[in-house]
Design a protein around this motif. Structure first.
Motif, short mmCIF file in Angstrom:
data_model
loop_
_atom_site.label_atom_id
_atom_site.label_comp_id
_atom_site.label_asym_id
_atom_site.label_seq_id
_atom_site.Cartn_x
_atom_site.Cartn_y
_atom_site.Cartn_z
N GLY A 30 -60.65 -25.58 23.84
CA GLY A 30 -59.70 -24.86 24.66
C GLY A 30 -58.55 -24.27 23.85
O GLY A 30 -58.63 -24.12 22.62
N PHE A 31 -57.46 -23.98 24.51
CA PHE A 31 -56.27 -23.44 23.86
C PHE A 31 -55.09 -23.64 24.80
O PHE A 31 -55.24 -24.20 25.89
N GLY A 32 -53.91 -23.23 24.39
CA GLY A 32 -52.73 -23.36 25.23
C GLY A 32 -52.40 -22.04 25.92
O GLY A 32 -52.59 -20.97 25.36
N LEU A 33 -51.90 -22.12 27.15
CA LEU A 33 -51.62 -20.91 27.92
C LEU A 33 -50.50 -21.20 28.92
O LEU A 33 -50.48 -22.25 29.57
N THR A 34 -49.57 -20.26 29.05
CA THR A 34 -48.52 -20.37 30.07
C THR A 34 -48.81 -19.38 31.19
O THR A 34 -49.05 -18.19 30.93
N LEU A 35 -48.80 -19.88 32.43
CA LEU A 35 -48.98 -19.04 33.60
C LEU A 35 -47.61 -18.66 34.15
O LEU A 35 -46.72 -19.50 34.26
N HIS A 36 -47.48 -17.40 34.53
CA HIS A 36 -46.23 -16.93 35.14
C HIS A 36 -46.49 -16.40 36.54
O HIS A 36 -47.57 -15.86 36.82
N GLY A 37 -45.51 -16.58 37.39
CA GLY A 37 -45.61 -16.09 38.75
C GLY A 37 -44.27 -16.11 39.45
O GLY A 37 -43.31 -16.72 38.96
N PRO A 38 -44.18 -15.46 40.61
CA PRO A 38 -42.94 -15.50 41.40
C PRO A 38 -42.86 -16.79 42.19
O PRO A 38 -43.88 -17.48 42.38
N ASN A 39 -41.68 -17.13 42.66
CA ASN A 39 -41.53 -18.33 43.49
C ASN A 39 -40.92 -18.02 44.85
O ASN A 39 -40.53 -18.93 45.57
N ASN A 40 -40.89 -16.71 45.20
CA ASN A 40 -40.29 -16.37 46.50
C ASN A 40 -40.87 -15.08 47.08
O ASN A 40 -40.20 -14.39 47.83
N ARG A 41 -42.14 -14.76 46.72
CA ARG A 41 -42.71 -13.49 47.18
C ARG A 41 -43.93 -13.68 48.08
O ARG A 41 -44.05 -13.06 49.13
N TYR A 42 -44.88 -14.53 47.68
CA TYR A 42 -46.13 -14.68 48.40
C TYR A 42 -46.22 -16.06 49.05
O TYR A 42 -45.42 -16.95 48.76
N ILE A 43 -47.22 -16.25 49.90
CA ILE A 43 -47.38 -17.52 50.57
C ILE A 43 -47.60 -18.63 49.53
O ILE A 43 -48.53 -18.58 48.74
N VAL A 57 -60.53 -27.78 32.38
CA VAL A 57 -61.60 -27.24 31.53
C VAL A 57 -61.14 -27.11 30.07
O VAL A 57 -61.82 -26.49 29.26
N GLY A 58 -59.98 -27.67 29.75
CA GLY A 58 -59.53 -27.71 28.37
C GLY A 58 -58.48 -26.70 27.99
O GLY A 58 -58.05 -26.65 26.83
N ILE A 59 -58.03 -25.87 28.95
CA ILE A 59 -56.96 -24.93 28.66
C ILE A 59 -55.65 -25.63 29.01
O ILE A 59 -55.34 -25.85 30.19
N ARG A 60 -54.91 -26.02 28.01
CA ARG A 60 -53.66 -26.74 28.23
C ARG A 60 -52.62 -25.77 28.78
O ARG A 60 -52.17 -24.87 28.08
N THR A 61 -52.26 -25.96 30.02
CA THR A 61 -51.52 -24.94 30.74
C THR A 61 -50.11 -25.39 31.12
O THR A 61 -49.90 -26.50 31.58
N ARG A 62 -49.16 -24.48 30.90
CA ARG A 62 -47.79 -24.65 31.35
C ARG A 62 -47.52 -23.63 32.45
O ARG A 62 -48.22 -22.63 32.58
N VAL A 63 -46.47 -23.87 33.23
CA VAL A 63 -46.13 -22.99 34.35
C VAL A 63 -44.67 -22.57 34.27
O VAL A 63 -43.79 -23.41 34.00
N GLU A 64 -44.42 -21.30 34.47
CA GLU A 64 -43.06 -20.78 34.61
C GLU A 64 -43.04 -19.83 35.79
O GLU A 64 -43.76 -18.83 35.79
N THR A 65 -42.24 -20.15 36.81
CA THR A 65 -42.09 -19.26 37.95
C THR A 65 -40.64 -18.82 38.06
O THR A 65 -39.73 -19.54 37.63
N GLN A 66 -40.44 -17.64 38.64
CA GLN A 66 -39.11 -17.05 38.70
C GLN A 66 -38.91 -16.31 40.01
O GLN A 66 -39.90 -15.92 40.67
N PRO A 67 -37.66 -16.08 40.40
CA PRO A 67 -37.42 -15.23 41.57
C PRO A 67 -37.98 -13.83 41.32
O PRO A 67 -38.01 -13.36 40.18
N LEU A 68 -38.39 -13.19 42.39
CA LEU A 68 -39.02 -11.88 42.27
C LEU A 68 -38.14 -10.89 41.51
O LEU A 68 -38.64 -10.09 40.71
#
Length: 532
Positions: A370-383, A399-410
């Motif tokens: 696997g590898f490392g990956l950061t997911l980004h998304g909004p925290n006040n736009r969609y359900i 599945v082996g993709i070491r994942t971090r999360v960063e969410t932000q206001p739209l």
């Protein structure tokens, strides 16, 4: 054009919440006699300039102040608006007949000159974070035949022009000439022909509008409408129950069961055009949020490999995401548009959840660990958008993709995402035609044509581009849809983006109000009525 199925429900009240609801709602004035409507918005309206930033919240609100040549009904069908009729003069020329006697809010009459000005204006706006030029660039020549007739010429045959123009608002040339955003936001340039006039705009907080008694269309029921921005779920629901607002959009899924049993509340639901999907960085050799398992930059970007993109898709359990994280308020997606939308390909099936297959594909691509990956998304736009990002991160970790999360206001997220600052980013998109969606989302970015204006991953595929051009250039509807479906299949087979789910929208209204909901998820005050 077919539309997604609609369903509305009214529910009796909750015994557990009955006493509170009666105390909060019992003394309300019957809405048949009300003159003011108060609406709680789930997202900020960032500008009153209708050509500056093409986001759903902006466009939905702008429909109160402005009109387009062609409009769309609640089920997604084209209907006349400022243009009473339209036709092709030849395969590259469209003629639009304007309504006579339509007045702007300042009393001046709408003419062909205002239309031509409004269609030229989007290309003149600099630094737009979400431009409207993809809707106007197909037009290569504009002509006012007379005061009430406009002819528009395209470079080639272009059957999608009327639908394009449903997204372009007509403004007063006199009021808007050389006007910057501040003049629209102050109201000086916000002069439209819509059902309401602007009274006041406090960005990020509230908007007040008043009925336009000279409106050419059906008369709105409300003398005044006050919109309050309530981006967080809990305060938005509390405002409804306290009587501070009469209607809220984007009802928090966790509160639906409680609201269904509340006799003072009516719920309206509608399946929508909005599909959520993941953009993947496919243009950089070194992507900013992709690393090895130790957090060090990788020598190459794995997201450029179709096997990796397919592995990510297989790792996502869409059924679990919809059933648990989204609490049933969505459908798993295989396309970039919802079922029933023009060009939807029913032959494409939702990617089966297959974590072992995902691991095998990663190994084949050279990433057995696997590898490392950061997911980004909004925290006040969609359900439940922040929870969606967290859930997908959990699936990828398995599945082996070491994942971090960063969410932000739209307000922060969109600017950074549109600048392609992220490696994997969540976006929701709604359109009434698949070829339109593909042009904006996966079309090779080209500022001269307006293609790829929302292509955050900068995906490029000549085959997809060619099929989309053939679709958009077909005046025959059946031929256009066939090309659109071929383009959808080509893009999805290449995992241009990773489709996630189609949303179901919910509105909550105080008893005594009626709203049918819309496939585009928009909240229109002029379509809210006192219940009969």
């Amino acid at each position: 054009m077919a539309s997604a199925a609609k369903f509305r429900r009214s529910f009796p009240l909750a015994a557990g919440a009955a006493a509170l609801a009666v105390a909060l709602l019992g003394s309300a004035t019957p809405f048949a006699r009300a003159a003011e409507l108060k609406i709680g918005l789930s997202s900020e309206v960032t500008t009153l300039d209708p050509h500056f930033f093409a986001t759903g919240p902006n466009i939905a609100f702008h429909h109160h102040l402005y009109d387009s040549l062609v409009d769309v009904d609640p089920e997604g069908r084209l209907i006349p608006a400022l243009a009473e009729s339209w036709k092709t003069v030849d395969e590259t020329t469209w003629e639009f007949k304007l309504r006579r006697g339509v007045r702007f809010h300042d009393g001046s009459e709408l003419t062909a000159e205002d239309v031509l000005f409004s269609l030229e204006r989007p290309a003149q706006i600099a630094n737009s974070p979400g431009p409207f030029i993809s809707y106007t660039r197909p037009i290569v020549a504009r002509q006012a035949v007379d005061r009430y007739t406009v002819r528009l010429k395209t470079a080639g045959a272009y059957g999608a022009l009327p639908l394009d123009l449903s997204s372009v608002f007509i403004v007063s040339k006199k009021a808007a000439a050389n006007a910057a955003q501040d003049r629209f936001n102050s109201g000086a340039a916000a002069v439209g022909t819509g059902p309401f006039k602007l009274v006041g705009f406090r960005k990020g907080e509230s908007i007040e509008i008043a009925r336009n008694d000279a409106y050419w269309g059906p008369r709105p029921e409300w003398d005044t409408v006050r919109f309050k921005v309530l981006a967080s779920d809990a305060p938005r629901l509390a405002a409804l129950l306290a009587g501070d607002v009469d209607l809220i959009e984007a009802v928090p899924p966790a509160d639906l069961a409680r609201l269904k049993t509340n006799p003072k509340v009516t719920l309206a639901q509608h399946t929508t055009w909005r599909t959520l999907f993941w953009h993947l960085d496919q243009f950089r050799d070194n992507s900013p949020y992709v690393t090895d398992k130790a957090g060090k930059p990788l020598a190459k970007n794995p997201l450029k490999d179709v096997r990796v993109r397919r592995a990510i898709s297989k790792a996502i359990n869409r059924e679990a995401l919809v059933g648990r994280t989204l609490e049933g308020l969505a459908q798993p997606a295989s396309n970039l548009n919802s079922p029933g939308i023009f060009g939807y390909d029913a032959e494409l099936k939702v990617e089966a959840y297959d974590p072992e297959g995902a691991k095998k594909l990663l190994a084949e691509a050279g990433y057995p660990e696997g590898f490392g990956l950061t997911l980004h998304g909004p925290n006040n736009r969609y359900i439940n958008d922040e929870q969606v990002v967290q859930t997908v991160a959990q699936f990828l970790n398995r599945v082996g993709i070491r994942t971090r999360v960063e969410t932000q206001p739209l307000s922060v997220y969109f600017g950074k995402a549109r600048a392609s600052e992220y490696s994997m980013a969540l976006l929701g998109w709604g359109s009434l035609a698949s070829d339109f969606t593909l042009r904006s989302i996966v079309g090779t970015p080209d500022p001269d044509t307006g293609w790829g204006t929302w292509n955050w991953g900068r995906y490029s595929n000549p085959t997809v581009d060619k099929l989309v051009r053939q679709a958009l250039g077909s005046v025959d509807a059946a031929r256009r849809e066939d090309f659109a479906r071929q383009a959808v299949k080509a893009a999805m087979s290449d995992y241009a983006v990773i489709p996630s789910h189609h949303q179901i929208a919910t509105w909550a209204l105080r008893k005594g109000l009626d709203y049918g909901g819309r496939i585009d998820e928009f909240t229109y005050a002029h379509e809210v009525r006192s219940a009969k």
